[in-house]
Design an enzyme around this catalytic site. Structure first.
Site, mmCIF file in Angstrom:
data_model
loop_
_atom_site.group_PDB
_atom_site.id
_atom_site.type_symbol
_atom_site.label_atom_id
_atom_site.label_comp_id
_atom_site.label_asym_id
_atom_site.label_seq_id
_atom_site.Cartn_x
_atom_site.Cartn_y
_atom_site.Cartn_z
ATOM 1 N N LYS A 143 1.065 9.614 -33.996
ATOM 2 C CA LYS A 143 1.528 9.607 -35.385
ATOM 3 C C LYS A 143 1.789 11.030 -35.887
ATOM 4 O O LYS A 143 2.686 11.243 -36.720
ATOM 5 C CB LYS A 143 0.524 8.874 -36.269
ATOM 6 C CG LYS A 143 0.453 7.374 -35.967
ATOM 7 C CD LYS A 143 1.808 6.691 -36.083
ATOM 8 C CE LYS A 143 1.731 5.191 -35.871
ATOM 9 N NZ LYS A 143 3.040 4.527 -36.005
ATOM 10 N N ASP A 165 12.736 -7.238 -32.134
ATOM 11 C CA ASP A 165 11.339 -7.406 -31.756
ATOM 12 C C ASP A 165 11.239 -7.600 -30.246
ATOM 13 O O ASP A 165 12.184 -8.051 -29.601
ATOM 14 C CB ASP A 165 10.731 -8.614 -32.477
ATOM 15 C CG ASP A 165 9.204 -8.520 -32.589
ATOM 16 O OD1 ASP A 165 8.727 -7.981 -33.602
ATOM 17 O OD2 ASP A 165 8.516 -8.954 -31.654
ATOM 18 N N THR A 222 -2.098 -6.336 -41.902
ATOM 19 C CA THR A 222 -1.081 -6.903 -41.030
ATOM 20 C C THR A 222 -1.736 -7.517 -39.796
ATOM 21 O O THR A 222 -2.912 -7.251 -39.504
ATOM 22 C CB THR A 222 -0.096 -5.817 -40.555
ATOM 23 O OG1 THR A 222 -0.816 -4.879 -39.726
ATOM 24 C CG2 THR A 222 0.541 -5.095 -41.723
ATOM 25 N N TYR A 225 -3.543 7.572 -30.614
ATOM 26 C CA TYR A 225 -2.923 7.127 -31.859
ATOM 27 C C TYR A 225 -2.701 8.322 -32.787
ATOM 28 O O TYR A 225 -1.605 8.481 -33.345
ATOM 29 C CB TYR A 225 -3.802 6.082 -32.541
ATOM 30 C CG TYR A 225 -3.156 5.459 -33.755
ATOM 31 C CD1 TYR A 225 -2.199 4.460 -33.610
ATOM 32 C CD2 TYR A 225 -3.471 5.873 -35.052
ATOM 33 C CE1 TYR A 225 -1.582 3.884 -34.713
ATOM 34 C CE2 TYR A 225 -2.864 5.314 -36.155
ATOM 35 C CZ TYR A 225 -1.919 4.321 -35.977
ATOM 36 O OH TYR A 225 -1.302 3.761 -37.080
ATOM 37 N N SER A 272 1.807 7.432 -40.236
ATOM 38 C CA SER A 272 0.498 6.953 -40.697
ATOM 39 C C SER A 272 -0.226 8.094 -41.395
ATOM 40 O O SER A 272 0.044 9.276 -41.117
ATOM 41 C CB SER A 272 -0.331 6.484 -39.487
ATOM 42 O OG SER A 272 -1.675 6.230 -39.855
ATOM 43 N N ASP A 280 12.791 -4.230 -25.675
ATOM 44 C CA ASP A 280 11.657 -3.333 -25.469
ATOM 45 C C ASP A 280 12.115 -1.960 -25.941
ATOM 46 O O ASP A 280 12.997 -1.341 -25.330
ATOM 47 C CB ASP A 280 11.291 -3.317 -23.982
ATOM 48 C CG ASP A 280 10.178 -2.333 -23.648
ATOM 49 O OD1 ASP A 280 9.761 -1.547 -24.535
ATOM 50 O OD2 ASP A 280 9.722 -2.341 -22.487
ATOM 51 N N VAL A 281 11.547 -1.486 -27.037
ATOM 52 C CA VAL A 281 12.030 -0.243 -27.649
ATOM 53 C C VAL A 281 11.681 0.999 -26.837
ATOM 54 O O VAL A 281 12.087 2.105 -27.188
ATOM 55 C CB VAL A 281 11.498 -0.083 -29.089
ATOM 56 C CG1 VAL A 281 12.153 -1.083 -30.025
ATOM 57 C CG2 VAL A 281 9.974 -0.195 -29.133
#
Length: 258
Positions: free
Chosen positions: A162, A37, A193, A158, A145, A65-66
């Site tokens: 996705k 995370d 969430t 977004y 998504s 940090d991905v």
């Protein structure tokens, strides 16, 4: 013997939401978990929850940090050093900003969305897949998504991110099939969430009313539950899906059939 005994997975975004539910599900099925995370305290909390009651450590906290290659490479190396091997990754890290359409979306919002939602999957694959190959094979699961198939107004970045995840999943699956690495995606509808709560930006009865409005188009009558997504991920990581690769599986209560 449990389903994932002697198997090790990294879960990005593992400190909350879909990632947290996935960490707990895979650990309950016997896996060793790298809880990754951006916030170390969140990763530590989940790892501690998993390790409670176990005589040996089966989960470690990873801060990364991905979107940063060095951070991702370091997290992968730390996991392999701790557990000796790596059999897969679940890419749950993601953001939704309510950025607007192409006229209103800022360049910064566009770049941030693409970095967190897409570049992170590229980077995790770059450093995880060689380890999976060394382990003799395994699986990658990406969180896409339903909005990679259909779109909302006011979410240009977004939707683009996705959609990119879905096609990147297909490409990775084709590229690495001969390496015994399966790559699939899970495509939730709006999920219950902290991410969606932060996007709504309300609390109490107003928050519940907004959630009910989001759930209204879902035929099964409620928002996607994190545990349902985690169960689908567990299936796609497991031998039960041994001949499945390159798919993007809706977990959406019938949202896309309308």
């Amino acid at each position: 013997m449990t389903k994932f005994e002697n198997k090790t997975f990294i879960i990005t975004g593992g400190g909350s939401g879909l990632g947290k539910a996935t960490c707990h599900r895979l650990a309950a099925d016997g896996a060793q978990i790298g809880v990754l995370d951006l916030k170390l305290e969140s990763a530590e909390a989940v790892a501690n929850e998993i390790n409670e009651g176990h005589s040996s450590k089966i989960a470690i906290a990873l801060e990364a940090d991905v979107t940063n290659a060095e951070a991702v490479e370091s997290a992968v190396a730390k996991t392999v050093k701790e557990f000796g091997t790596l059999h897969g990754v679940v890419n749950c890290a993601g953001i939704a900003l309510g950025e607007g359409g192409v006229v209103d979306c800022t360049e910064k919002a566009w770049d941030t969305m693409m970095a967190v939602n897409v570049k992170s999957i590229f980077l995790m694959g770059k450093y995880v897949i060689p380890e999976i190959v060394r382990a003799g094979g395994g699986s990658v699961v990406n969180i896409a998504s339903v909005f990679g198939f259909v779109v909302n107004k006011d979410e240009c970045a977004y939707a683009a991110s996705k959609g990119a995840v879905i096609n990147l999943t297909r490409q990775m699956a084709l590229q690495h099939a001969e390496d015994k690495v399966r790559v699939n995606a899970v495509c939730p509808a709006d999920a219950d969430t902290p991410l969606i709560e932060g996007l709504i930006g309300k609390s109490g009865s107003e928050l519940e009313a907004e959630k009910a409005e989001l759930a209204a188009p879902i035929p099964m009558g409620h928002l996607t539950k994190p545990d349902d997504v985690a169960a689908s991920i567990a299936f796609l990581l497991s031998p039960d899906s041994a001949f499945i690769t390159g798919v993007s599986l809706p977990v959406d209560g019938g949202f896309l059939v309308q």
